[in-house]
Structures are given as C-alpha cells and as structure tokens.
Design a protein around this motif. Structure first.
Motif, PDB file in Angstrom:
ATOM      1  N   LEU A  30       0.818  -1.218   0.000  1.00 49.75           N
ATOM      2  CA  LEU A  30       0.000   0.000   0.000  1.00 49.75           C
ATOM      3  C   LEU A  30       0.856   1.273   0.000  1.00 49.75           C
ATOM      4  CD1 LEU A  30      -2.818   1.242   0.026  1.00 49.75           C
ATOM      5  CD2 LEU A  30      -2.832   1.018   2.520  1.00 49.75           C
ATOM      6  N   PRO A  31       1.880   1.384   0.863  1.00 51.78           N
ATOM      7  CA  PRO A  31       2.721   2.589   0.817  1.00 51.78           C
ATOM      8  C   PRO A  31       3.468   2.735  -0.516  1.00 51.78           C
ATOM      9  CG  PRO A  31       3.046   1.396   2.865  1.00 51.78           C
ATOM     10  CD  PRO A  31       2.255   0.504   1.972  1.00 51.78           C
ATOM     11  N   MET A  32       3.929   1.617  -1.075  1.00 49.10           N
ATOM     12  CA  MET A  32       4.626   1.676  -2.365  1.00 49.10           C
ATOM     13  C   MET A  32       3.676   2.143  -3.467  1.00 49.10           C
ATOM     14  SD  MET A  32       7.329  -1.476  -2.358  1.00 49.10           S
ATOM     15  CE  MET A  32       8.408  -0.592  -3.480  1.00 49.10           C
ATOM     16  N   PHE A  33       2.420   1.696  -3.383  1.00 47.43           N
ATOM     17  CA  PHE A  33       1.412   2.132  -4.356  1.00 47.43           C
ATOM     18  C   PHE A  33       1.157   3.635  -4.221  1.00 47.43           C
ATOM     19  CE2 PHE A  33      -3.146   3.060  -5.104  1.00 47.43           C
ATOM     20  CZ  PHE A  33      -3.152   2.908  -6.486  1.00 47.43           C
ATOM     21  N   PHE A  34       1.024   4.124  -2.988  1.00 43.46           N
ATOM     22  CA  PHE A  34       0.795   5.552  -2.767  1.00 43.46           C
ATOM     23  C   PHE A  34       1.949   6.398  -3.293  1.00 43.46           C
ATOM     24  CE2 PHE A  34      -2.519   5.825   0.918  1.00 43.46           C
ATOM     25  CZ  PHE A  34      -3.449   5.248   0.071  1.00 43.46           C
ATOM     26  N   VAL A  35       3.178   5.945  -3.022  1.00 44.25           N
ATOM     27  CA  VAL A  35       4.358   6.675  -3.504  1.00 44.25           C
ATOM     28  C   VAL A  35       4.418   6.637  -5.026  1.00 44.25           C
ATOM     29  CG1 VAL A  35       6.887   6.678  -3.580  1.00 44.25           C
ATOM     30  CG2 VAL A  35       5.705   6.376  -1.402  1.00 44.25           C
ATOM     31  N   SER A  36       4.127   5.473  -5.597  1.00 43.90           N
ATOM     32  CA  SER A  36       4.128   5.337  -7.051  1.00 43.90           C
ATOM     33  C   SER A  36       3.059   6.230  -7.681  1.00 43.90           C
ATOM     34  CB  SER A  36       3.887   3.871  -7.444  1.00 43.90           C
ATOM     35  OG  SER A  36       3.921   3.716  -8.841  1.00 43.90           O
ATOM     36  N   ILE A  64      -2.280  -3.759  -7.982  1.00 49.19           N
ATOM     37  CA  ILE A  64      -2.817  -5.123  -7.931  1.00 49.19           C
ATOM     38  C   ILE A  64      -2.341  -5.835  -6.673  1.00 49.19           C
ATOM     39  CG2 ILE A  64      -2.766  -7.393  -9.056  1.00 49.19           C
ATOM     40  CD1 ILE A  64      -2.532  -5.862 -11.749  1.00 49.19           C
ATOM     41  N   ALA A  65      -1.052  -5.687  -6.361  1.00 46.92           N
ATOM     42  CA  ALA A  65      -0.477  -6.334  -5.176  1.00 46.92           C
ATOM     43  C   ALA A  65      -1.120  -5.804  -3.893  1.00 46.92           C
ATOM     44  CB  ALA A  65       1.029  -6.112  -5.139  1.00 46.92           C
ATOM     45  N   THR A  66      -1.449  -4.510  -3.879  1.00 50.72           N
ATOM     46  CA  THR A  66      -2.088  -3.908  -2.708  1.00 50.72           C
ATOM     47  C   THR A  66      -3.450  -4.521  -2.437  1.00 50.72           C
ATOM     48  OG1 THR A  66      -0.949  -1.786  -2.968  1.00 50.72           O
ATOM     49  CG2 THR A  66      -3.040  -1.756  -1.769  1.00 50.72           C
ATOM     50  N   VAL A  67      -4.265  -4.625  -3.488  1.00 56.20           N
ATOM     51  CA  VAL A  67      -5.607  -5.214  -3.347  1.00 56.20           C
ATOM     52  C   VAL A  67      -5.500  -6.671  -2.894  1.00 56.20           C
ATOM     53  CG1 VAL A  67      -7.718  -5.863  -4.564  1.00 56.20           C
ATOM     54  CG2 VAL A  67      -6.633  -3.653  -5.048  1.00 56.20           C
ATOM     55  N   ALA A  68      -4.589  -7.424  -3.517  1.00 57.04           N
ATOM     56  CA  ALA A  68      -4.414  -8.838  -3.175  1.00 57.04           C
ATOM     57  C   ALA A  68      -3.956  -8.996  -1.727  1.00 57.04           C
ATOM     58  CB  ALA A  68      -3.398  -9.480  -4.120  1.00 57.04           C
ATOM     59  N   GLU A  69      -3.020  -8.151  -1.301  1.00 55.23           N
ATOM     60  CA  GLU A  69      -2.499  -8.246   0.065  1.00 55.23           C
ATOM     61  C   GLU A  69      -3.579  -7.922   1.097  1.00 55.23           C
ATOM     62  OE1 GLU A  69       1.309  -6.586   2.655  1.00 55.23           O
ATOM     63  OE2 GLU A  69       0.432  -5.291   1.112  1.00 55.23           O
ATOM     64  N   ILE A  70      -4.340  -6.861   0.849  1.00 55.60           N
ATOM     65  CA  ILE A  70      -5.391  -6.465   1.794  1.00 55.60           C
ATOM     66  C   ILE A  70      -6.436  -7.567   1.930  1.00 55.60           C
ATOM     67  CG2 ILE A  70      -7.335  -4.877   2.145  1.00 55.60           C
ATOM     68  CD1 ILE A  70      -5.557  -2.674   0.905  1.00 55.60           C
ATOM     69  N   LEU A  71      -6.883  -8.115   0.806  1.00 57.08           N
ATOM     70  CA  LEU A  71      -7.909  -9.170   0.833  1.00 57.08           C
ATOM     71  C   LEU A  71      -7.381 -10.446   1.473  1.00 57.08           C
ATOM     72  CD1 LEU A  71      -9.565  -8.726  -2.693  1.00 57.08           C
ATOM     73  CD2 LEU A  71     -10.432  -7.958  -0.474  1.00 57.08           C
ATOM     74  N   ALA A  72      -6.122 -10.783   1.201  1.00 56.82           N
ATOM     75  CA  ALA A  72      -5.549 -12.027   1.716  1.00 56.82           C
ATOM     76  C   ALA A  72      -5.514 -12.064   3.235  1.00 56.82           C
ATOM     77  CB  ALA A  72      -4.136 -12.220   1.154  1.00 56.82           C
ATOM     78  N   TYR A  73      -5.370 -10.894   3.860  1.00 53.31           N
ATOM     79  CA  TYR A  73      -5.307 -10.855   5.322  1.00 53.31           C
ATOM     80  C   TYR A  73      -6.654 -11.093   5.984  1.00 53.31           C
ATOM     81  CZ  TYR A  73      -0.418  -9.782   6.147  1.00 53.31           C
ATOM     82  OH  TYR A  73       0.952  -9.872   6.252  1.00 53.31           O
ATOM     83  N   TYR A  74      -7.717 -11.207   5.189  1.00 57.72           N
ATOM     84  CA  TYR A  74      -9.028 -11.555   5.738  1.00 57.72           C
ATOM     85  C   TYR A  74      -9.346 -13.035   5.560  1.00 57.72           C
ATOM     86  CZ  TYR A  74      -9.960  -6.572   6.256  1.00 57.72           C
ATOM     87  OH  TYR A  74      -9.888  -5.247   6.640  1.00 57.72           O
ATOM     88  N   ILE A  75      -8.404 -13.779   4.987  1.00 59.05           N
ATOM     89  CA  ILE A  75      -8.605 -15.206   4.770  1.00 59.05           C
ATOM     90  C   ILE A  75      -7.826 -15.991   5.822  1.00 59.05           C
ATOM     91  CG2 ILE A  75      -8.367 -17.126   3.139  1.00 59.05           C
ATOM     92  CD1 ILE A  75      -8.337 -15.033   0.881  1.00 59.05           C
ATOM     93  N   PRO A  76      -8.530 -16.785   6.662  1.00 60.78           N
ATOM     94  CA  PRO A  76      -7.837 -17.570   7.689  1.00 60.78           C
ATOM     95  C   PRO A  76      -6.764 -18.475   7.063  1.00 60.78           C
ATOM     96  CG  PRO A  76     -10.210 -17.629   8.020  1.00 60.78           C
ATOM     97  CD  PRO A  76      -9.982 -16.969   6.688  1.00 60.78           C
ATOM     98  N   PHE A  77      -5.708 -18.691   7.782  1.00 59.60           N
ATOM     99  CA  PHE A  77      -4.549 -19.482   7.399  1.00 59.60           C
ATOM    100  C   PHE A  77      -3.653 -18.742   6.411  1.00 59.60           C
ATOM    101  CE2 PHE A  77      -2.351 -22.710   4.770  1.00 59.60           C
ATOM    102  CZ  PHE A  77      -1.557 -23.260   5.773  1.00 59.60           C
TER     103      PHE A  77
END
Length: 199
Positions: A30-36, A64-77
């Motif tokens: 997310l920070p890299m996306f904001f800076v970019s 794309i990586a930001t969206v994937a990372e944010i969503l992934a943290y809501y998936i158990p395991f």
C-alpha cells in the motif's frame, strides 16, 4: 526562516522516510502504491535513481499487489502464511522507500541509513503485528484477526499520506507506534507462547 536551518532537506527527508517505512510495517504494498501514484502524477518529486517508482508498470503492479495483500489478510490461514514472509518483505520495502528520499546522499550512507532506519522500523512494526495476530488467533480462534487486519490497512494508509503531506507529524506518529508495537507486540508473543504451551 526554516530555509536557514542547517541540513533541513535531509531532516525532512528522514521524516518522510521514517513515515513511509512505518507504513510498510503495516502493509508492504500500500505505501509503495501511494508513492508510485503520487510520483506518477508528479505530486512528489522522484530522483532519477528511483524514477522506476513513478512508472506506469510499477503503479499497476503495486496497485494489484495492494488489493491482493489487503484481501488475503481476511482469509484464515493465508494471513499466517503472509506473516511468515511479511517481515523480510517489509524490511526490503521500508529500506527502498527510505532510500528513495536520500538519492543525493551517496550510495553507502544512503543504503546504510535505509537498512538501519527504514528497514529496522518496518521490520519492528511488522513483527509486532505478527505477534498480535498470533495472539489473536490463539485467544479468539481467529475471529479477532479481521480487526487486526483492518487496523493494519488503516495504519498503512494514514501513515503513507501523512509521510508525504505532513512528514514531521508522520515521524512523531512512527516513534509512538514503534514504542506501542514493541510493548504490546512483546506481550502478544508471550501470550501466544503461553497459550501454545498450555495442554
């Protein structure tokens, strides 16, 4: 008046770098996306050495990586799998974003500072939240992890914006966050180990 303060540009660069590094401790991309995004639209300057951050390929990839990372943290395991790689990834991202603020300093001092201040800040915060998430899983069965994940995403967004818009405030917040994470992160790891050792 501030124009006459010695080394002011370097001090401000350090504040921006610390703020961005703290943000990567919450979320890597997310920070890299904001800076970019900000450098792509020329809202913030970007040195020639780091102009790849302002490129469209980097903007799309980090988005794309930001969206994937944010969503992934809501998936158990999956969130725990990410925790195993988040600390080294945050260290790298924090170092890069910190170094991007010191392109005219010289290669060795630039990257030495980046690894110590940027990478260290990012790694500490990332490690602390990994401990908090582990304790949350152990004590709530994972039900509290979404709260931790939302807090991390919000923290990354707020710190990213502050670092670029109000770097002094961002640096102060980064120091406060570091202290809180060290204190509560250590307690969280102890709680997790105690729960793990309980038959």
């Amino acid at each position: 008046m501030l124009d006459h303060v010695p080394y002011l540009p370097y001090v401000l660069s350090a504040f921006i770098g610390i703020g961005l590094a703290a943000a990567t401790g919450f979320r890597v991309f997310l920070p890299m996306f904001f800076v970019s995004l900000a450098s792509y639209f020329q809202w913030i300057p970007m040195s020639e050495q780091f102009e790849w951050l302002a490129g469209l390929p980097t903007l799309i990839t980090t988005g794309i990586a930001t969206v994937a990372e944010i969503l992934a943290y809501y998936i158990p395991f999956i969130d725990h799998l990410l925790d195993t790689i988040s600390i080294p990834m945050a260290t790298v991202a924090g170092s890069i974003l910190f170094a991007s603020q010191f392109a005219d300093l010289g290669t060795f001092p630039q990257w030495a500072l980046a690894l110590i201040a940027g990478g260290g800040t990012a790694a500490t915060i990332s490690s602390g939240f990994a401990g908090i998430r582990a304790a949350s899983t152990a004590t709530t069965g994972g039900l509290g992890n979404s709260v931790v994940g939302t807090t991390e995403t919000a923290g990354a967004g707020i710190m990213s914006v502050l670092a670029m818009a109000a770097p002094i405030i961002a640096a102060v917040f980064a120091i406060i966050i570091l202290i809180l994470v060290i204190v509560f992160g250590r307690k969280a790891w102890k709680k997790f180990r105690a729960h793990k050792d309980t038959p």
